[in-house]
Design a protein around this motif. Sequence first.
Motif, mmCIF file in Angstrom:
data_model
loop_
_atom_site.group_PDB
_atom_site.id
_atom_site.type_symbol
_atom_site.label_atom_id
_atom_site.label_comp_id
_atom_site.label_asym_id
_atom_site.label_seq_id
_atom_site.Cartn_x
_atom_site.Cartn_y
_atom_site.Cartn_z
ATOM 1 N N VAL A 129 0.840 -1.205 0.000
ATOM 2 C CA VAL A 129 0.000 0.000 0.000
ATOM 3 C C VAL A 129 0.869 1.247 0.000
ATOM 4 C CG1 VAL A 129 -1.771 1.295 1.267
ATOM 5 C CG2 VAL A 129 -1.858 -1.202 1.208
ATOM 6 N N ASN A 130 0.501 2.211 -0.820
ATOM 7 C CA ASN A 130 1.272 3.443 -0.971
ATOM 8 C C ASN A 130 1.439 4.159 0.370
ATOM 9 O OD1 ASN A 130 1.796 6.348 -1.527
ATOM 10 N ND2 ASN A 130 1.662 5.675 -3.663
ATOM 11 N N LYS A 131 2.678 4.408 0.728
ATOM 12 C CA LYS A 131 2.961 5.061 2.019
ATOM 13 C C LYS A 131 2.416 6.488 2.070
ATOM 14 C CE LYS A 131 5.357 1.610 3.735
ATOM 15 N NZ LYS A 131 5.124 0.661 2.624
ATOM 16 N N GLY A 132 2.330 7.126 0.900
ATOM 17 C CA GLY A 132 1.813 8.487 0.859
ATOM 18 C C GLY A 132 0.366 8.560 1.313
ATOM 19 N N GLN A 133 -0.419 7.557 0.941
ATOM 20 C CA GLN A 133 -1.814 7.546 1.367
ATOM 21 C C GLN A 133 -1.928 7.361 2.876
ATOM 22 O OE1 GLN A 133 -4.459 5.082 -0.920
ATOM 23 N NE2 GLN A 133 -3.209 5.247 -2.762
ATOM 24 N N ILE A 134 -1.058 6.534 3.426
ATOM 25 C CA ILE A 134 -1.073 6.318 4.875
ATOM 26 C C ILE A 134 -0.699 7.601 5.599
ATOM 27 C CG2 ILE A 134 -0.040 5.006 6.772
ATOM 28 C CD1 ILE A 134 0.386 2.712 4.796
ATOM 29 N N GLU A 135 0.302 8.303 5.076
ATOM 30 C CA GLU A 135 0.715 9.574 5.687
ATOM 31 C C GLU A 135 -0.404 10.603 5.587
ATOM 32 O OE1 GLU A 135 4.242 10.561 3.603
ATOM 33 O OE2 GLU A 135 5.466 9.009 4.572
ATOM 34 N N ALA A 136 -1.141 10.565 4.464
ATOM 35 C CA ALA A 136 -2.245 11.511 4.285
ATOM 36 C C ALA A 136 -3.345 11.275 5.316
ATOM 37 C CB ALA A 136 -2.813 11.385 2.871
ATOM 38 N N THR A 137 -3.646 9.997 5.591
ATOM 39 C CA THR A 137 -4.679 9.700 6.592
ATOM 40 C C THR A 137 -4.222 10.123 7.987
ATOM 41 O OG1 THR A 137 -3.838 7.435 6.898
ATOM 42 C CG2 THR A 137 -5.587 7.776 5.262
ATOM 43 N N GLN A 138 -2.928 9.989 8.234
ATOM 44 C CA GLN A 138 -2.401 10.432 9.524
ATOM 45 C C GLN A 138 -2.517 11.950 9.656
ATOM 46 O OE1 GLN A 138 1.551 8.784 9.402
ATOM 47 N NE2 GLN A 138 0.904 6.797 10.212
ATOM 48 N N ALA A 139 -2.294 12.645 8.538
ATOM 49 C CA ALA A 139 -2.421 14.105 8.547
ATOM 50 C C ALA A 139 -3.865 14.528 8.791
ATOM 51 C CB ALA A 139 -1.928 14.676 7.217
ATOM 52 N N ARG A 150 -10.090 1.759 6.445
ATOM 53 C CA ARG A 150 -10.585 2.549 5.325
ATOM 54 C C ARG A 150 -9.654 2.593 4.116
ATOM 55 N NH1 ARG A 150 -12.930 7.927 8.499
ATOM 56 N NH2 ARG A 150 -14.376 6.808 9.889
ATOM 57 N N VAL A 151 -8.369 2.408 4.347
ATOM 58 C CA VAL A 151 -7.409 2.563 3.247
ATOM 59 C C VAL A 151 -6.581 1.302 3.023
ATOM 60 C CG1 VAL A 151 -5.424 3.876 2.403
ATOM 61 C CG2 VAL A 151 -7.248 5.044 3.657
ATOM 62 N N ILE A 152 -5.906 0.845 4.069
ATOM 63 C CA ILE A 152 -4.929 -0.232 3.888
ATOM 64 C C ILE A 152 -5.582 -1.549 3.490
ATOM 65 C CG2 ILE A 152 -3.105 -1.576 5.001
ATOM 66 C CD1 ILE A 152 -2.545 0.812 6.804
ATOM 67 N N LEU A 153 -6.563 -2.008 4.263
ATOM 68 C CA LEU A 153 -7.170 -3.308 3.981
ATOM 69 C C LEU A 153 -7.875 -3.367 2.624
ATOM 70 C CD1 LEU A 153 -8.575 -4.515 7.430
ATOM 71 C CD2 LEU A 153 -6.581 -5.342 6.183
ATOM 72 N N PRO A 154 -8.670 -2.338 2.230
ATOM 73 C CA PRO A 154 -9.302 -2.422 0.904
ATOM 74 C C PRO A 154 -8.301 -2.535 -0.239
ATOM 75 C CG PRO A 154 -10.374 -0.746 2.250
ATOM 76 C CD PRO A 154 -9.155 -1.177 2.999
ATOM 77 N N GLU A 155 -7.194 -1.775 -0.156
ATOM 78 C CA GLU A 155 -6.202 -1.833 -1.228
ATOM 79 C C GLU A 155 -5.406 -3.133 -1.160
ATOM 80 O OE1 GLU A 155 -3.785 1.489 -2.047
ATOM 81 O OE2 GLU A 155 -5.322 2.976 -1.607
ATOM 82 N N ALA A 156 -5.091 -3.575 0.050
ATOM 83 C CA ALA A 156 -4.320 -4.808 0.207
ATOM 84 C C ALA A 156 -5.115 -6.016 -0.264
ATOM 85 C CB ALA A 156 -3.907 -4.982 1.669
#
Length: 245
Positions: A129-139, A150-156
């Motif tokens: 999973v793209n690290k940028g998306q994870i950082e965006a959710t943290q932001a 919401r992000v990691i599991l659906p894409e994974a």
Amino acid sequence: MSKLFDPELVFTQIPSILQYLPVTLELAVIAMFFSLILGLIIALIKIRKVPVLTQIANIFISVIRGTPILVQLYVTYFGIPLILKAINQAYGTSFDVSGIPGILYAFLALAINESAFNAEIIRGALSSVNKGQIEATQALGMTYLQTLRRVILPEALTVAFPSLVNSFIGLIKGTSLAFTCAVVEMTAQAKILGGRSYRYFEAYVSLAIIYWFITFILEQIAGQIEKKMEIPDDAPETSSREVSA
């Protein structure tokens, strides 16, 4: 003089073997369900590099992947009753070990075995999973669990799906060893039919046809699902800035 091979018997035995298809599918589906849960937990432990638990997870995966499923079924079937008997003797309890159905041992062994393989599949998918998306959710102030859901599991899931389907197909074939735990499923029934007529070859050919057909159907269904899950090549990529907007 009897025939060396009786093709008619192959097809007449199929309905008798299919009577135990629900047992085979029950074993596979339930074992897969629990293996996915355990595999996800192990994968998250390894990704998060949790102290002590990561080392335990590595040892668990190494042992399970490094030993045959047949051995694991025997160890589970004969080992757990010994442990429970030892507990009865140590604490004066009277747990009825003989009352445990063999199918529970088969569920446990198959789920544990499959979880070791699924853990590595899931770990690889989560890491993709793209690290940028994870950082965006943290932001955005999301917790790790919210990001995971919401992000990691659906894409994974899209990445892991083909491999998990292959694992499930392998698990269905692996249920053929459940007879070691006194479970009568399709393979056990084929052995029974072969023992009655002394035509083991025909019985196992019937069994092979059934397993091949089940695998073929699953591959077709999985192929259709995979097509629906695919992201079109011309779909615009979502940047981390857009996610955080």
